[in-house]
Scaffold this active site. Structure first.
Site, short mmCIF file in Angstrom:
data_model
loop_
_atom_site.label_atom_id
_atom_site.label_comp_id
_atom_site.label_asym_id
_atom_site.label_seq_id
_atom_site.Cartn_x
_atom_site.Cartn_y
_atom_site.Cartn_z
N ASP A 319 0.82 -1.21 0.00
CA ASP A 319 0.00 0.00 0.00
C ASP A 319 0.85 1.27 0.00
O ASP A 319 1.97 1.28 0.53
CB ASP A 319 -0.91 0.03 1.23
CG ASP A 319 -1.89 -1.13 1.27
OD1 ASP A 319 -1.44 -2.26 1.52
OD2 ASP A 319 -3.09 -0.89 1.04
N LYS A 320 0.30 2.34 -0.57
CA LYS A 320 0.96 3.64 -0.53
C LYS A 320 0.68 4.35 0.78
O LYS A 320 1.59 4.73 1.51
CB LYS A 320 0.51 4.51 -1.70
CG LYS A 320 1.08 5.92 -1.62
CD LYS A 320 0.56 6.83 -2.73
CE LYS A 320 1.11 8.24 -2.56
NZ LYS A 320 0.63 9.17 -3.61
#
Length: 681
Positions: A319-320
């Site tokens: 995930d960012k």
């Protein structure tokens, strides 16, 4: 899937609210692994230390060349020719024989040892006549275009002859026809002689045929950039899968074209010493990143280290908007060099720890799963839900999903959440071979005014690839790779094809997989809507009896009508295919749906082979249902670490929900949370 009502809340309000830690194949969290068992400093302590001081100057990447003239048509195992050896190692004087510009030959057989004297003499005369014909520009009819050596029954002898002839006469080529070796003119040599001297063409083709690993070939100094481009283009077109080219200054600062072999290009068998040396160039480490895309983090690291993004391997994309910990391996960088980065990358939200030597790169999917620590804030009930308390709703939801699981959808981040152009749209354009459209989609900007989006807007308005390159920051690796190719080859079908080929294979196939993921999500929804949770005739499951060596389809079993009537299987055993050219579709309405859906996008099974882009998409299978493992939770008071007791009503204070669990590879925590909360998050 589950009948509970759920609740509302907010996730990812800060990176600390969403912490993802990779679990390796042995079941360990990557933050718990230490390379040096003698060290008392744990990895967690290393990661904390590197968060303090961000003031160390940024390391400058090594100067690679004076021009951006690299020429490349990479195969699936090679990602870009931007990679380079420092210029100081590339002088003409580095070669063993400057008269032939550095080709090296490990000659085991000679023609004299393989052919009779009379045949050798006939071959020599054919070669001489061929050269004389070229020099005199005679008509082709004046001289036979082929010479046959006759049938050669032993395959090993044929292989040796092919090599020996091409080494002694590079301007000739050889082919085998029904066991007979035929010698004819090498048109590539003739074309190359129109660009460079015959001496250079002769030496280059001998270098090419020798295929000696870790060697390079340098053409004579050439002051004309346009002429060097022609040389780059010719070699790329004819031999791009085998070699790569780049311009460098020689010791007198004159520009020269340097050619070297790509990796895995059919080199001769390496010795054990070579293998040990090869193994020493892999360095493993744990990457911690915060609020950063993984590919951007790799872009920063590759810029600092002076290597390609494709030199990094990993088990999956994280995930960012989170703090994530994952294992990585970088090629061509020693542990000492990686450790020298120190805290210089901390200001980018990156930290490396647990640095140690490795013997090989990582593979996608080479993990047991991912562990999640998540805080859901701003808890409240759905509107018009007054039949139970908030706490009752939360407990009911969590227990339901623990018991019944969730539909294993790909999460929205797979497709570029909240972006103007979704990654699956680019993937569909690539599958339809609409390569110019795919480039335009790739450079579609977001509704912000930051430097990256300004550059993208400029490109779409002007198609000025060179000007856009100057506007983009260095860490935008994919964009820069694509733009360099577009600047060289133009924004046309062929130019865009070369542009996509300049992007690492793992990156460009990501877009195609995004499209396949979207189709899978739609198929899963259709399957549940049509048949519910009952296993029916024509559904697919993994066969109970299959060997490790069985093909993927051999491991798939089609549920029969009798098995449906006997309720032999449960919904958590049902699998759905990811679209591809070699998978089996369900033998019921779901299979029909797949074909109709793909046809709407102009795709058939054969379209999942893309030779022009060097991508094949065979497809795979994915379970409809998944379950969270070891799910635990507690309530926290906002902005405090104090836990709320089980008997405390939540309505008396604003609280948050802290959850901990782990999921199998390729499962999305946001999808699991969405099923628990019954709302978009």
């Amino acid at each position: 899937m589950n009948g509970h009502i759920g609740f509302c809340g907010s996730i990812k309000q800060s990176p600390n609210d969403f912490v993802v830690t990779e679990i390796d194949t042995s079941g360990q969290l990557v933050t718990e692994i230490t390379a040096d068992l003698k060290s008392k400093e744990t990895l967690s302590e290393q990661l904390k230390i590197c968060r303090h001081n961000c003031k160390i100057p940024r390391l400058s990447s090594p100067e690679l060349s004076i021009e951006e003239e690299c020429c490349s048509i990479p195969d699936d195992s090679v990602l870009s020719t931007a990679e380079s050896v420092p210029p100081s190692t590339r002088g003409v004087g580095d070669f063993e024989d400057n008269n032939v510009f550095g080709w090296q030959l490990d000659k085991v057989f000679t023609l004299d040892s393989l052919l009779d004297n009379s045949v050798c003499e006939q071959l020599r005369l054919f070669a001489c006549n061929t050269k004389d014909t070229w020099n005199s520009k005679s008509e082709p009819a004046d001289h036979p275009s082929e010479f046959s050596l006759g049938p050669i029954l032993d395959k090993r002898t044929r292989v040796s002859l092919h090599c020996a002839i091409r080494q002694q006469y590079p301007f000739l080529s050889t082919v085998t026809k029904y066991g007979e070796i035929v010698v004819k003119v090498n048109q590539d040599y003739q074309e190359l002689c129109h660009l460079v001297s015959e001496e250079e063409a002769y030496g280059f083709l001998k270098f090419l045929d020798a295929r000696t690993e870790n060697t390079k070939f340098t053409f004579k100094p050439d002051g004309s950039k346009e002429h060097r481009k022609k040389v780059h283009h010719f070699i790329s077109k004819k031999f791009g899968k085998l070699v790569e080219t780049k311009s460098f200054p020689d010791s007198q600062q004159n520009a020269v074209v340097v050619v070297r072999f790509r990796e895995r290009s059919g080199f001769r068998k390496r010795t054990n010493v070579d293998r040990r040396m090869k193994q020493e160039i892999y360095t493993a480490f744990t990457l911690r990143k915060e609020n950063l895309e993984m590919l951007e983090a790799i872009g920063y690291l590759s810029s600092e280290l002076g290597v390609l993004s494709s030199d990094f391997s990993y088990t999956g994309i994280k995930d960012k908007k989170a703090i994530t910990y994952q294992a990585m391996v970088v090629k061509k960088i020693t542990p000492k060099r990686l450790k020298e980065l120190g805290r210089s990358i901390e200001k980018k939200g990156i930290c490396v720890a647990n640095v140690h030597s490795a013997s090989q790169p990582l593979r996608l999917g080479q993990l047991q799963g991912n562990h999640f620590n998540i805080i859901v804030r701003n808890l409240k009930q759905h509107s018009n839900d007054y039949s139970a308390s908030l706490k009752e709703r939360i407990l009911e939801a969590i227990e339901n999903v623990k018991e019944n699981g969730f539909i294993n959808y790909y999460g929205p981040q797979r497709f570029g959440q909240r972006q103007n152009i979704q990654t699956d749209q680019i993937g569909l354009a690539l599958l339809n071979e609409e390569l110019v459209k795919a480039v335009r989609l790739f450079f579609t900007p977001e509704d912000t005014d930051d430097p990256v989006n300004k550059a993208k807007k400029y490109f779409l308005q002007t198609e000025d690839a060179k000007g856009t390159l100057a506007m983009l920051p260095n860490f935008k690796v994919r964009e820069k790779m694509l733009l360099r190719a577009l600047n060289r080859y133009g924004i046309c079908q062929e130019g865009c094809c070369r542009g996509w080929l300049s992007i690492p294979h793992s990156m460009r196939i990501f877009y195609v997989h995004a499209y396949c993921s979207k189709i899978w999500n739609e198929a899963a929804s259709y399957r549940i809507k049509t048949y519910g949770t009952k296993v029916v005739n024509g559904d697919l499951i993994f066969a109970e009896e299959s060997t490790a060596n069985s093909s993927l389809n051999a491991k798939v079993h089609v549920v029969t009508y009798a098995e449906e009537m006997a309720d032999k299987y449960t919904i958590n055993q049902v699998i759905l295919p990811m679209a591809g050219y070699s998978i089996q579709y369900p033998a019921n309405k779901v299979g029909e749906w797949y074909h109709e859906r793909l046809a709407r996008d102009g795709l058939q099974a054969c379209k999942f082979r893309l030779p022009a882009l060097q991508m094949n998409v065979p497809g795979c299978y994915r379970h409809i249902l998944k379950y969270p493992h070891n799910l635990s939770y507690n309530f926290l008071k906002n902005n405090e670490n104090e836990k709320v007791t089980e008997d405390s009503p939540l309505e008396n204070s604003v609280t948050s929900l802290s959850m901990s669990f782990w999921l199998d590879p390729s499962c999305y925590a946001t999808v699991c949370l969405g099923e628990i909360m019954k709302c978009d998050i």
